[in-house]
Scaffold this motif. Structure first.
Motif, PDB file in Angstrom:
ATOM      1  N   THR A  57       0.819  -1.212   0.000  1.00  0.00           N
ATOM      2  CA  THR A  57       0.000   0.000   0.000  1.00  0.00           C
ATOM      3  C   THR A  57       0.851   1.259   0.000  1.00  0.00           C
ATOM      4  OG1 THR A  57      -1.722  -1.184   1.214  1.00  0.00           O
ATOM      5  CG2 THR A  57      -1.823   1.218   1.244  1.00  0.00           C
ATOM      6  N   ASP A  58       2.004   1.212   0.690  1.00  0.00           N
ATOM      7  CA  ASP A  58       2.841   2.401   0.835  1.00  0.00           C
ATOM      8  C   ASP A  58       3.495   2.834  -0.468  1.00  0.00           C
ATOM      9  OD1 ASP A  58       2.228   2.533   3.489  1.00  0.00           O
ATOM     10  OD2 ASP A  58       4.072   1.556   4.179  1.00  0.00           O
ATOM     11  N   PHE A  59       3.750   1.903  -1.375  1.00  0.00           N
ATOM     12  CA  PHE A  59       4.471   2.225  -2.608  1.00  0.00           C
ATOM     13  C   PHE A  59       3.549   1.998  -3.803  1.00  0.00           C
ATOM     14  CE2 PHE A  59       7.630   0.901   0.505  1.00  0.00           C
ATOM     15  CZ  PHE A  59       8.468   2.006   0.504  1.00  0.00           C
ATOM     16  N   PRO A  60       2.944   3.045  -4.313  1.00  0.00           N
ATOM     17  CA  PRO A  60       1.925   2.890  -5.357  1.00  0.00           C
ATOM     18  C   PRO A  60       2.473   2.456  -6.711  1.00  0.00           C
ATOM     19  CG  PRO A  60       2.378   5.212  -4.960  1.00  0.00           C
ATOM     20  CD  PRO A  60       3.126   4.455  -3.920  1.00  0.00           C
ATOM     21  N   HIS A  61       3.797   2.531  -6.924  1.00  0.00           N
ATOM     22  CA  HIS A  61       4.366   2.145  -8.214  1.00  0.00           C
ATOM     23  C   HIS A  61       5.164   0.851  -8.133  1.00  0.00           C
ATOM     24  CE1 HIS A  61       3.140   6.004  -9.853  1.00  0.00           C
ATOM     25  NE2 HIS A  61       3.745   6.607  -8.845  1.00  0.00           N
ATOM     26  N   LEU A  62       5.016   0.103  -7.083  1.00  0.00           N
ATOM     27  CA  LEU A  62       5.786  -1.127  -6.880  1.00  0.00           C
ATOM     28  C   LEU A  62       5.405  -2.177  -7.921  1.00  0.00           C
ATOM     29  CD1 LEU A  62       7.918  -1.973  -4.754  1.00  0.00           C
ATOM     30  CD2 LEU A  62       6.088  -3.181  -3.558  1.00  0.00           C
ATOM     31  N   GLU A  63       6.431  -2.788  -8.551  1.00  0.00           N
ATOM     32  CA  GLU A  63       6.211  -3.818  -9.569  1.00  0.00           C
ATOM     33  C   GLU A  63       6.566  -5.214  -9.077  1.00  0.00           C
ATOM     34  OE1 GLU A  63       8.404  -2.687 -13.006  1.00  0.00           O
ATOM     35  OE2 GLU A  63       7.372  -0.750 -13.248  1.00  0.00           O
ATOM     36  N   THR A  64       7.619  -5.338  -8.277  1.00  0.00           N
ATOM     37  CA  THR A  64       8.014  -6.646  -7.746  1.00  0.00           C
ATOM     38  C   THR A  64       8.338  -6.502  -6.271  1.00  0.00           C
ATOM     39  OG1 THR A  64      10.393  -6.383  -8.190  1.00  0.00           O
ATOM     40  CG2 THR A  64       9.033  -7.271  -9.972  1.00  0.00           C
ATOM     41  N   GLU A  77       3.281  -6.814 -10.191  1.00  0.00           N
ATOM     42  CA  GLU A  77       3.217  -7.896 -11.169  1.00  0.00           C
ATOM     43  C   GLU A  77       3.798  -9.203 -10.657  1.00  0.00           C
ATOM     44  OE1 GLU A  77       5.195  -6.636 -14.667  1.00  0.00           O
ATOM     45  OE2 GLU A  77       3.906  -4.887 -15.012  1.00  0.00           O
ATOM     46  N   SER A  78       4.749  -9.141  -9.723  1.00  0.00           N
ATOM     47  CA  SER A  78       5.450 -10.351  -9.299  1.00  0.00           C
ATOM     48  C   SER A  78       5.707 -10.323  -7.800  1.00  0.00           C
ATOM     49  CB  SER A  78       6.777 -10.477 -10.064  1.00  0.00           C
ATOM     50  OG  SER A  78       7.546 -11.553  -9.569  1.00  0.00           O
ATOM     51  N   MET A  79       5.640 -11.511  -7.187  1.00  0.00           N
ATOM     52  CA  MET A  79       5.885 -11.661  -5.761  1.00  0.00           C
ATOM     53  C   MET A  79       6.699 -12.930  -5.539  1.00  0.00           C
ATOM     54  SD  MET A  79       3.073 -11.906  -2.657  1.00  0.00           S
ATOM     55  CE  MET A  79       2.150 -10.540  -3.386  1.00  0.00           C
ATOM     56  N   GLU A 113      -4.882 -15.878   4.672  1.00  0.00           N
ATOM     57  CA  GLU A 113      -5.546 -14.629   5.025  1.00  0.00           C
ATOM     58  C   GLU A 113      -4.990 -13.460   4.214  1.00  0.00           C
ATOM     59  OE1 GLU A 113      -5.175 -14.080   9.203  1.00  0.00           O
ATOM     60  OE2 GLU A 113      -6.267 -15.916   9.724  1.00  0.00           O
ATOM     61  N   MET A 114      -3.686 -13.453   3.993  1.00  0.00           N
ATOM     62  CA  MET A 114      -3.073 -12.361   3.234  1.00  0.00           C
ATOM     63  C   MET A 114      -3.620 -12.321   1.804  1.00  0.00           C
ATOM     64  SD  MET A 114       0.932 -11.856   2.163  1.00  0.00           S
ATOM     65  CE  MET A 114       0.923 -13.407   1.264  1.00  0.00           C
ATOM     66  N   PHE A 115      -3.718 -13.475   1.145  1.00  0.00           N
ATOM     67  CA  PHE A 115      -4.188 -13.484  -0.241  1.00  0.00           C
ATOM     68  C   PHE A 115      -5.654 -13.098  -0.331  1.00  0.00           C
ATOM     69  CE2 PHE A 115      -0.251 -14.910  -1.621  1.00  0.00           C
ATOM     70  CZ  PHE A 115      -0.238 -15.068  -3.006  1.00  0.00           C
ATOM     71  N   SER A 116      -6.405 -13.280   0.737  1.00  0.00           N
ATOM     72  CA  SER A 116      -7.808 -12.859   0.703  1.00  0.00           C
ATOM     73  C   SER A 116      -7.944 -11.341   0.822  1.00  0.00           C
ATOM     74  CB  SER A 116      -8.573 -13.531   1.854  1.00  0.00           C
ATOM     75  OG  SER A 116      -8.101 -13.056   3.114  1.00  0.00           O
ATOM     76  N   LEU A 117      -6.874 -10.656   1.285  1.00  0.00           N
ATOM     77  CA  LEU A 117      -6.926  -9.202   1.470  1.00  0.00           C
ATOM     78  C   LEU A 117      -6.256  -8.433   0.332  1.00  0.00           C
ATOM     79  CD1 LEU A 117      -6.015  -9.050   5.279  1.00  0.00           C
ATOM     80  CD2 LEU A 117      -8.292  -8.790   4.252  1.00  0.00           C
ATOM     81  N   LEU A 118      -5.498  -9.129  -0.514  1.00  0.00           N
ATOM     82  CA  LEU A 118      -4.780  -8.458  -1.580  1.00  0.00           C
ATOM     83  C   LEU A 118      -5.664  -8.279  -2.812  1.00  0.00           C
ATOM     84  CD1 LEU A 118      -1.283 -10.231  -1.432  1.00  0.00           C
ATOM     85  CD2 LEU A 118      -1.900  -7.991  -0.518  1.00  0.00           C
ATOM     86  N   HIS A 119      -5.519  -7.127  -3.453  1.00  0.00           N
ATOM     87  CA  HIS A 119      -6.224  -6.843  -4.706  1.00  0.00           C
ATOM     88  C   HIS A 119      -5.174  -6.387  -5.710  1.00  0.00           C
ATOM     89  CE1 HIS A 119     -10.279  -7.070  -2.872  1.00  0.00           C
ATOM     90  NE2 HIS A 119      -9.651  -6.596  -1.803  1.00  0.00           N
ATOM     91  N   LEU A 120      -4.840  -7.285  -6.627  1.00  0.00           N
ATOM     92  CA  LEU A 120      -3.746  -7.052  -7.572  1.00  0.00           C
ATOM     93  C   LEU A 120      -4.260  -7.328  -8.987  1.00  0.00           C
ATOM     94  CD1 LEU A 120      -1.034  -9.054  -5.563  1.00  0.00           C
ATOM     95  CD2 LEU A 120      -1.592  -6.621  -5.345  1.00  0.00           C
ATOM     96  N   PRO A 121      -4.788  -6.333  -9.655  1.00  0.00           N
ATOM     97  CA  PRO A 121      -5.462  -6.569 -10.952  1.00  0.00           C
ATOM     98  C   PRO A 121      -4.531  -7.002 -12.079  1.00  0.00           C
ATOM     99  CG  PRO A 121      -5.356  -4.224 -10.451  1.00  0.00           C
ATOM    100  CD  PRO A 121      -4.918  -4.935  -9.225  1.00  0.00           C
ATOM    101  N   ILE A 122      -3.225  -6.630 -12.055  1.00  0.00           N
ATOM    102  CA  ILE A 122      -2.338  -7.008 -13.170  1.00  0.00           C
ATOM    103  C   ILE A 122      -1.265  -8.001 -12.706  1.00  0.00           C
ATOM    104  CG2 ILE A 122      -2.703  -4.775 -14.281  1.00  0.00           C
ATOM    105  CD1 ILE A 122       0.186  -4.065 -13.454  1.00  0.00           C
ATOM    106  N   PHE A 123      -1.528  -8.719 -11.632  1.00  0.00           N
ATOM    107  CA  PHE A 123      -0.544  -9.675 -11.110  1.00  0.00           C
ATOM    108  C   PHE A 123      -0.312 -10.792 -12.137  1.00  0.00           C
ATOM    109  CE2 PHE A 123       1.023 -13.106  -8.374  1.00  0.00           C
ATOM    110  CZ  PHE A 123       1.979 -12.421  -7.634  1.00  0.00           C
ATOM    111  N   ARG A 124       0.992 -11.181 -12.293  1.00  0.00           N
ATOM    112  CA  ARG A 124       1.336 -12.152 -13.335  1.00  0.00           C
ATOM    113  C   ARG A 124       2.038 -13.407 -12.808  1.00  0.00           C
ATOM    114  NH1 ARG A 124       3.713  -8.309 -18.243  1.00  0.00           N
ATOM    115  NH2 ARG A 124       1.800  -7.077 -18.551  1.00  0.00           N
TER     116      ARG A 124
END
Length: 416
Positions: free
Chosen positions: A275-282, A304-306, A322-333
């Protein structure tokens, strides 16, 4: 060029002498002709002996390495320096002594010959990467070592610098000795050229760093506020535990951060960081710590990547779900999991993907274990929820495994 065979000459000369000595007394011998022949053979032998001692060519040539153009030799030097597994080290420290490290490039290149020394000194890129081992409290620290560091940096010209600062002294990192201070002052004088920097963990120095060209940084969370780095895109937090939300990474000029790597963090820290870094890609975490705090929904339009380690305990597996139920990542690859997947890990992953409000196209397992030690039967069930499953980025291994299983089944069926 005529090549003489001294063995034949020697044998023919001795044979002639023996024939003359064995001739009857009444045999007429032309002594004058024989003397001319002997003299010719002796001259030939003398010429041959001279050729054996002297070079074959009349005009000696330089070794091939000295015939290389300067530009090509510079590229070779750059390849040697940049291909080293670690940064070129200027100093070598052992216990309470420190010395110049002349056994590794680029300094070793300057000790081969005069031409190599001239070419190495004129190649700025060879000197733009450096590892500096801080002396701490050594028995002798003369002015030559700081002067050598100044010369090293001067030879890099105006190129951006890649710097690795190492503190192997038993003295705590936050104590700056007189010897350390002399070297740090020299490095700080070039801070505006720093492009990639690796700091000692938890150094906690009372120093501010003006680094407008900095692109990649490795340090502890306490040191982040000391860097003025408006152009940074890669950050590695090298402390063991970063738990959050008590220690947030909210620093204004890191808003454009693209790639973030934690040595160790909690699931709560991961969610808050997204949430803190709005441009984070990985984002990547080497080790996950249990730190259960009620989480909040986290959204990222750029992630995009984790990369995560496989959860080692039941509590961590539940936190992952629980973490994956709270994440919203529309372009996750891509989700990368480090470790050898076992049945509990695959079951946890299936549960994570089932509750996630976003889609995971690729799951990659990073492991050194052979496929025969992996629970392939359970991994095949992942194909129903993800588009691709890979091992170390290689999807063909799984395809080959599945095809070999089908062939074995058909073989057993026909053999019956």
């Amino acid at each position: 060029m005529v090549i003489f065979d001294w063995r034949k000459l020697f044998v023919s000369t001795i044979a002639s002498v023996l024939i003359i000595g064995a001739a009857p007394n009444d045999t007429h011998i032309d002594c004058k002709a024989f003397s001319k022949k002997i003299m010719k053979v002796l001259r030939d032998i003398h010429a041959l002996s001279f050729c054996l001692i002297s070079p074959v060519s009349v005009t000696p040539t330089e070794p091939y390495i000295h015939r290389l153009p300067v530009e090509l030799l510079q590229q070779i030097f750059l390849l040697v320096v940049n291909s080293a597994p670690d940064y070129p080290s200027i100093f070598s420290r052992r216990f309470f002594t420190i010395s110049v490290n002349v056994a590794s490039p680029p300094l070793v290149l300057t000790r081969v010959c005069h031409r190599w020394r001239v070419v190495a000194h004129s190649t700025e890129g060879v000197w733009s990467r450096i590892q500096v081992v801080l002396p701490g409290e050594v028995r002798s620290f003369g002015p030559f070592l700081p002067h050598l560091l100044q010369c090293w940096l001067a030879r890099s010209g105006s190129l951006p610098l890649t710097l690795h600062i190492v503190n192997r002294s038993p003295i705590p990192d936050w104590i700056i000795t007189a010897a350390n201070s002399r070297l740090l002052d020299i490095l700080l004088s070039e801070s505006r050229r720093w492009e990639t920097v690796i700091m000692p963990p938890t150094c906690d120095w009372d120093v501010n760093f003006d680094t407008p060209q900095l692109r990649a940084l490795e340090c502890g969370p306490a040191d982040l506020k000391k860097f003025h780095a408006p152009n940074i895109s890669r950050l590695y937090i090298n402390t063991h535990r970063y738990l959050a939300p008590q220690t947030r990474l909210r620093i204004p000029f890191y808003k454009d951060l693209r790639h973030l790597h934690f040595r160790g963090a909690s699931v709560c820290a991961l969610c808050s960081t997204i949430t803190d870094f709005p441009h984070l890609e990985t984002i990547a975490i080497d080790k996950i710590y249990f730190f259960h705090v009620p989480g909040a929904s986290s959204y990222s339009a750029t992630l995009e990547s984790m990369t995560l380690p496989l959860p080692s305990s039941r509590r961590l597996r539940q936190e992952f779900i629980e973490m994956f139920s709270l994440l919203h990542l529309p372009i996750f690859r891509k989700l990368t999991l480090v470790g050898t997947p076992k049945k509990p890990h695959v079951d946890c992953l299936l549960s994570m993907l089932a509750v996630a409000p976003f889609r995971v196209p690729v799951v990659d397992f990073q492991t050194d274990a052979p496929l025969r030690k992996v629970c392939m039967n359970r991994i095949e069930s992942l194909f129903s929820v993800v588009g691709e499953v890979t091992f170390c980025g290689n999807a063909l291994q799984i395809d080959e495994y599945r095809n070999s299983r089908r062939k074995r089944r058909l073989k057993l069926r026909y053999s019956r």
